[in-house]
Design a protein around this motif. Structure first.
Motif, PDB file in Angstrom:
ATOM      1  N   THR A 191     -26.431  26.105 104.152  1.00 39.84           N
ATOM      2  CA  THR A 191     -27.249  26.316 103.214  1.00 39.84           C
ATOM      3  C   THR A 191     -27.795  25.003 102.681  1.00 39.84           C
ATOM      4  O   THR A 191     -28.846  24.827 101.977  1.00 39.84           O
ATOM      5  N   GLU A 193     -25.963  23.110 100.603  1.00 39.15           N
ATOM      6  CA  GLU A 193     -25.199  22.808  99.245  1.00 39.15           C
ATOM      7  C   GLU A 193     -24.077  21.736  99.368  1.00 39.15           C
ATOM      8  O   GLU A 193     -23.362  21.773 100.266  1.00 39.15           O
ATOM      9  N   PRO A 209     -31.066  33.718  96.101  1.00 42.08           N
ATOM     10  CA  PRO A 209     -31.078  33.054  97.548  1.00 42.08           C
ATOM     11  C   PRO A 209     -29.873  33.067  98.102  1.00 42.08           C
ATOM     12  O   PRO A 209     -28.692  33.151  97.290  1.00 42.08           O
ATOM     13  N   GLY A 211     -27.907  30.740  99.281  1.00 41.85           N
ATOM     14  CA  GLY A 211     -26.753  29.767  98.465  1.00 41.85           C
ATOM     15  C   GLY A 211     -26.424  30.007  97.244  1.00 41.85           C
ATOM     16  O   GLY A 211     -25.380  29.544  96.718  1.00 41.85           O
ATOM     17  N   ASP A 212     -27.008  31.225  96.491  1.00 40.74           N
ATOM     18  CA  ASP A 212     -26.478  31.620  95.098  1.00 40.74           C
ATOM     19  C   ASP A 212     -25.833  32.989  95.354  1.00 40.74           C
ATOM     20  O   ASP A 212     -25.224  33.436  94.109  1.00 40.74           O
ATOM     21  N   GLY A 612     -30.866  22.017 100.616  1.00 41.51           N
ATOM     22  CA  GLY A 612     -30.393  23.286  99.862  1.00 41.51           C
ATOM     23  C   GLY A 612     -29.536  23.057  98.656  1.00 41.51           C
ATOM     24  O   GLY A 612     -29.132  24.114  97.926  1.00 41.51           O
ATOM     25  N   ASP A 613     -29.649  21.880  98.207  1.00 43.18           N
ATOM     26  CA  ASP A 613     -28.971  21.424  96.893  1.00 43.18           C
ATOM     27  C   ASP A 613     -29.689  21.912  95.701  1.00 43.18           C
ATOM     28  O   ASP A 613     -30.808  22.225  95.727  1.00 43.18           O
ATOM     29  N   HIS A 614     -29.122  21.639  94.580  1.00 40.19           N
ATOM     30  CA  HIS A 614     -29.816  22.035  93.166  1.00 40.19           C
ATOM     31  C   HIS A 614     -31.013  20.870  93.157  1.00 40.19           C
ATOM     32  O   HIS A 614     -30.882  19.886  93.334  1.00 40.19           O
ATOM     33  N   ALA A 636     -38.309  24.637  94.268  1.00 39.40           N
ATOM     34  CA  ALA A 636     -37.180  25.547  94.840  1.00 39.40           C
ATOM     35  C   ALA A 636     -37.760  26.568  95.758  1.00 39.40           C
ATOM     36  O   ALA A 636     -39.018  26.886  95.790  1.00 39.40           O
ATOM     37  N   ALA A 659     -35.915  22.066  97.013  1.00 46.67           N
ATOM     38  CA  ALA A 659     -34.525  22.327  96.799  1.00 46.67           C
ATOM     39  C   ALA A 659     -34.398  23.814  96.892  1.00 46.67           C
ATOM     40  O   ALA A 659     -35.163  24.460  97.013  1.00 46.67           O
ATOM     41  N   ARG A 660     -33.070  24.051  96.925  1.00 46.45           N
ATOM     42  CA  ARG A 660     -32.753  25.330  97.011  1.00 46.45           C
ATOM     43  C   ARG A 660     -33.363  25.934  98.366  1.00 46.45           C
ATOM     44  O   ARG A 660     -33.912  27.204  98.113  1.00 46.45           O
TER      45      ARG A 660
END
Length: 968
Positions: A191, A193, A209, A211-212, A612-614, A636, A659-660
């Motif tokens: 992802t 992250e 998504p 990653g969450d 894929g990070d915040h 995002a 991102a994300r």
């Protein structure tokens, strides 16, 4: 219970949409998968499902056979043209009686074969990306079957298997969590992250998504902390990693701009050869008449001569050699290029899309600051190496006077956070520092070592028990014995130390420590903590707080009454805590990345972060590196889903941080940039980057931290994982591209001179005195002479120009536009004009030596043709000096390329040999020339140099009048 087919997964390779298991609670998921969550599947059920679903492996495309890879080297329009020239040469040789060897055809064939072998060898190491995915995920897994825990190959996992997960395990398949205790999973490779994701079995209220999805674990990720159980929902190609493999297989590799241009040149030359040959042969047939087979053969030979003149036989081999030399130069700078044509593409890149974690950042969580009741402490140094200091007002922490109690709470924060963790930081055999456990907890360990506290802490404290972290509690606690404060019985004072989210620890705290003093926690204290947290969060720092309290004897006894630590009873101890401080942690950018981004921007190259990070974390890093301005925003993945293609194209023009994002988002972003006319480079290191690496005009993978998948999907690999190496590679690519333009300008203008010489020489034979010399038809140059020029005189200078030194402005130019041709209109104008001048002076040499024509001469046809042959050779060698720049004088940096001067000298010497050595005279139809004739030929040839100097002077003058600098 019947073993009906679960709805969890489709058979390997199926394309049906997968169910979102994160929306079901754990018990419902187990029921639908028809498995007992405690006992797992039976051996019979596992065998039946494996037979039905197949092995838990990713489909791998069969490797391309070596013979097919070799044949693919011939699939090029220019090669087709050379193969056609071979056929024509062989046919003409047969018509002439097939005496001796077909020299023309043999030499051209050798060039074609050598070029194919060179390309084949250079690309031999390229492997199939999906096969690399399969190799990467060949792991084992712990499963519960028949009520027993056993270790099995991950390939044997089936939907419904119950996985037992523990720290250090690789997750063997996609699975829905049934239970979790302090479970954290590193998902960066899937992802993007940057920090491990805390997992919880609770059902999600709505789709989120990838990653969450905190209640799911995925194939190819790794457990960094805690334990848990999960039921397998998808295996093989039905997993999220399988979905990426499918995208990777379906992603087509676009031809590079250079490949497209050379193909276009080949097609253009092919058409030109046919048209010119037909026109000339038709004109000869109409004006001279063809009365015998020999005359027909003579006309055909003229056509062959024109074909040989038009085709730059050495171009494919020279192009491959120059690119190969460029590849070697890049490898010395830390960039390994797998495909020769990719070298030029990177130099033409107008956008570099980069992953954040591990590419622009170090992928090493680092503590930067500590906020306590006494103020702020700053921590220097980045990464896991314990190199740096903890500074208070510019002085090392331990230099403070302990009698005054200055900043004692900073010591408690660092050592307390380390005690309340399970991470280890140690050196490997190569002297590097590696982390075992959670990277965020490792940041405490490293900061404590920087402060010089680790030895004291280890001597003073020993752990008694732990209250584990959960996503619901957002905190964890440990109970340790403090040997410096013994209690009754000689044992150390038991102390509870808690670490977690600052707002959570504030709720559990009633007191605060300032220096050596402990006092009640006031509303103002809480406000100051929240303000500090907001300040650090605004800088995209991850915040954690530390609190503690000494336990009373009866409290300690209550949690160890059963002979061991009772974590459930320990929960009651997490009240009335003493709040100590808050820390800010971040994955820091690479120290050289900001300079590299600046250099790229100076070269007109835009850098786009895709991670894929915040979003807040991504923006903070982007601001620090200069990728985004303070007023810019990040988009995002969820927002991308709502954009159609037109809206996405508009977004990518203005936004530089995404991102994300999921792998399919990366593909869409790259596609939108390409549709907007950009040449896109994509860098990355994870499995999730692989499809985008393949889709981009040139994919760049990290060699150290990169997965095998990303390396195989990419066209270039960085051996040092240094973003700055990309900029160095861009510089080298621009140098190579400039040199390619130089030798293309040289070869094509030289060949144009040959074509126009043959065309005008035949059509104007009567005006030049070429007729009436005892031959049915006279051509200005023989086919063997033209082949000699193409292979010997042309190739040496062209190859030397391919290694020309870089010019002063190589990184000051704007990137080449996608619609900008390698050979643009101005360059074609120069090619045609220089070719015309070459043809005029060459035909003038013939006319000056033959009786009749415009200028009266007295030599025979062999001498006149030799003079023309020599004039054309010398003119092309003068043209080699011209071709080093389209604008700068040939006398600028005249002696910087010693290889070019060696090639010119070699061309002059070999021409002297061809003219004066009897054996070569017989082979090439030449006659000896006097010194005066040589000087005449040189004077005529130099007209090419003086004409181009005048043309460049006019170009520079126009540029100065417009106020625009002229590139070198």
């Amino acid at each position: 219970m019947t073993d009906a087919q679960p709805t969890a997964s489709t058979p390997t390779g199926a394309s049906a949409e997968q169910r979102d298991w994160s929306l079901l609670d754990a018990a419902a998921a187990a029921r639908e998968l028809e498995v007992d969550a405690d006992a797992g599947l039976t051996a019979g059920q596992a065998a039946e499902r494996r037979a039905r679903f197949g092995p838990n492996e990713l489909d791998a495309a069969p490797p391309e056979p070596a013979w097919r890879r070799l044949l693919r080297q011939f699939a090029d329009p220019l090669i087709y043209l050379l193969l056609g020239a071979i056929v024509i040469s062989v046919v003409a040789w047969v018509f002439e009686g097939a005496h001796g060897l077909p020299i023309d055809a043999t030499v051209i064939a050798l060039i074609v074969v050598a070029n194919a072998i060179l390309g084949f060898v250079q690309e031999a190491r390229a492997a199939d990306a999906v096969a690399a995915l399969q190799d990467m995920t060949a792991v084992t897994a712990t499963v519960v079957r028949d009520g027993r825990t056993e270790r099995v190959p991950a390939a044997d996992l089936v939907p419904g298997d119950v996985l037992a997960l523990a720290e250090g395990d690789s997750v063997g398949a996609d699975a829905r969590l049934l239970s979790a205790s302090s479970l954290q999973v590193a998902e960066a490779s899937l992802t993007g992250e940057s920090v491990p994701v805390t997992k919880s079995p609770a059902a999600l209220p709505e789709p989120v998504p990838l990653g969450d999805r905190r209640n799911m674990v995925f194939k190819g990720t790794a457990v960094t902390q805690g334990v848990g159980r999960a039921v397998v929902t998808a295996t093989g190609m039905a997993t999220e990693m399988g979905r990426i493999a499918t995208m990777l297989a379906e992603t087509e590799q676009e031809p590079t701009p250079l490949q497209r241009e050379i193909a276009a040149v080949g097609r253009t030359l092919g058409i030109a050869v046919i048209v010119i040959a037909v026109v000339v042969m038709g004109a000869i047939g109409l004006t001279s008449g063809i009365g015998s087979l020999q005359e027909a053969v003579d006309v055909l030979l003229v056509g062959v001569s024109l074909a040989v003149a038009a085709v730059p036989e050495g171009l494919p081999a020279i192009l491959s050699l120059v690119l190969s030399i460029g590849v070697q130069a890049m490898s010395r700078q830390g960039a390994i290029v797998k495909s020769l044509s990719s070298v030029e593409t990177l130099g033409s890149a107008s956008v570099i899309c980069s992953d954040k974690t591990g590419t622009l950042t170090r992928n090493e969580m680092t503590m930067l600051t500590v906020h306590t009741g006494s103020g702020v402490a700053d921590i220097t140094g980045v990464g896991y190496a314990p190199e740096g200091e903890v500074l208070v007002d510019g002085s090392p922490l331990l230099d403070a006077d302990p009698a005054l109690g200055i900043r004692a709470e900073d010591i408690v924060v660092l050592s307390g956070g380390t005690l309340a963790s399970d991470a280890e930081v140690r050196q490997d055999e190569d002297g590097g520092w590696v982390v075992v456990g959670d990277p965020t907890e490792a940041a405490f360990v490293v900061a404590e070592r920087k402060a010089g506290l680790s030895g004291r802490r280890e001597q003073r404290f020993s752990r008694i028990g732990e209250v584990p972290f959960t996503s619901e509690r957002k905190m964890m606690s440990v109970v340790v014995a403090d040997a410096e404060h013994p209690v009754e019985g000689g044992e150390g004072q038991p102390v509870l130390i808690a670490k977690g989210a600052p707002d959570v620890l504030l709720e559990h705290s009633s007191r605060v420590r300032v220096g050596m003093a402990v006092r009640p926690l006031t509303d103002d204290d809480r406000a100051r903590v929240r303000e500090a947290v907001e300040s650090m969060s605004a800088q995209a720092l991850r915040t954690l707080a530390v609190a503690y309290r000494p336990l009373r004897a009866e409290e300690h006894a209550s949690v160890t009454a059963a002979g061991g630590f009772d974590s459930d009873a320990g929960l009651a101890l997490e009240e009335d805590l003493i709040f100590v401080g808050t820390v800010g942690i971040i994955d820091p950018p690479r120290s050289e990345a900001a300079a590299a981004v600046g250099a790229a921007r100076g070269a007109g190259i835009r850098v786009v972060m895709i991670t894929g990070d915040h979003p807040a974390t991504a923006l903070r890093i982007a601001h620090e590196l200069g990728i985004a301005g303070r007023g810019d925003r990040a988009i995002a993945g969820a927002e991308l889903d709502g954009l159609d293609e037109d809206a996405l194209r508009a977004a990518v023009r203005d936004v530089s941080v995404f991102a994300r994002v999921a792998p399919e988002h990366k593909l869409r972003i790259i596609g939108a940039l390409q549709a907007d006319g950009h040449i896109v480079s994509m860098t990355g290191d994870g499995v999730n980057d692989a499809p985008a690496l393949k889709r981009a005009d040139i994919g760049v993978a990290m060699g150290i931290t990169g997965t095998e998948v990303s390396k195989e999907a990419a066209a270039m690999i960085l051996t040092d994982d240094n973003f700055a190496t990309i900029v160095a590679a861009v510089r080298q690519g621009r140098v190579i591209f400039g040199n390619i333009r130089k030798f293309l300008r040289y070869l094509l203008s030289s060949n144009m001179g040959e074509v126009l010489t043959m065309l005008l020489g035949v059509l104007l034979a009567g005006f030049l005195g070429l007729t009436g010399h005892g031959e049915a038809m006279v051509v200005p140059l023989l086919a063997t002479q033209i082949l000699w020029i193409n292979l010997i005189t042309d190739s040496g200078p062209a190859l030397a120009m391919g290694v020309d030194a870089e010019t002063e402005d190589v990184m000051a130019r704007r990137p080449r536009r996608l619609d900008e041709r390698v050979i643009d209109a101005r360059m074609w104008g120069g090619i045609l004009s220089i070719g015309a001048v070459m043809a005029v002076v060459t035909l003038l040499a013939i006319d000056m030596h033959l009786p009749g024509g415009l200028i009266e001469g007295s030599e025979d046809v062999a001498t006149a043709r030799t003079a023309a042959f020599t004039t054309l050779v010398l003119a092309q060698l003068c043209n080699a000096l011209n071709s080093r720049s389209e604008h700068a004088s040939a006398f600028h940096r005249l002696f910087t390329n010693r290889w070019l001067w060696a090639a010119i000298a070699f061309g002059v010497v070999t021409q002297v040999l061809v003219v004066h050595v009897p054996l070569l005279q017989a082979g090439f139809g030449t006659a000896p020339l006097s010194l005066e004739q040589w000087l005449t030929c040189l004077a005529l040839a130099s007209c090419v140099l003086w004409f181009d100097e005048l043309r460049k002077l006019l170009i520079r003058s126009r540029g100065r009048r417009r106020g625009t600098p002229t590139p070198r």
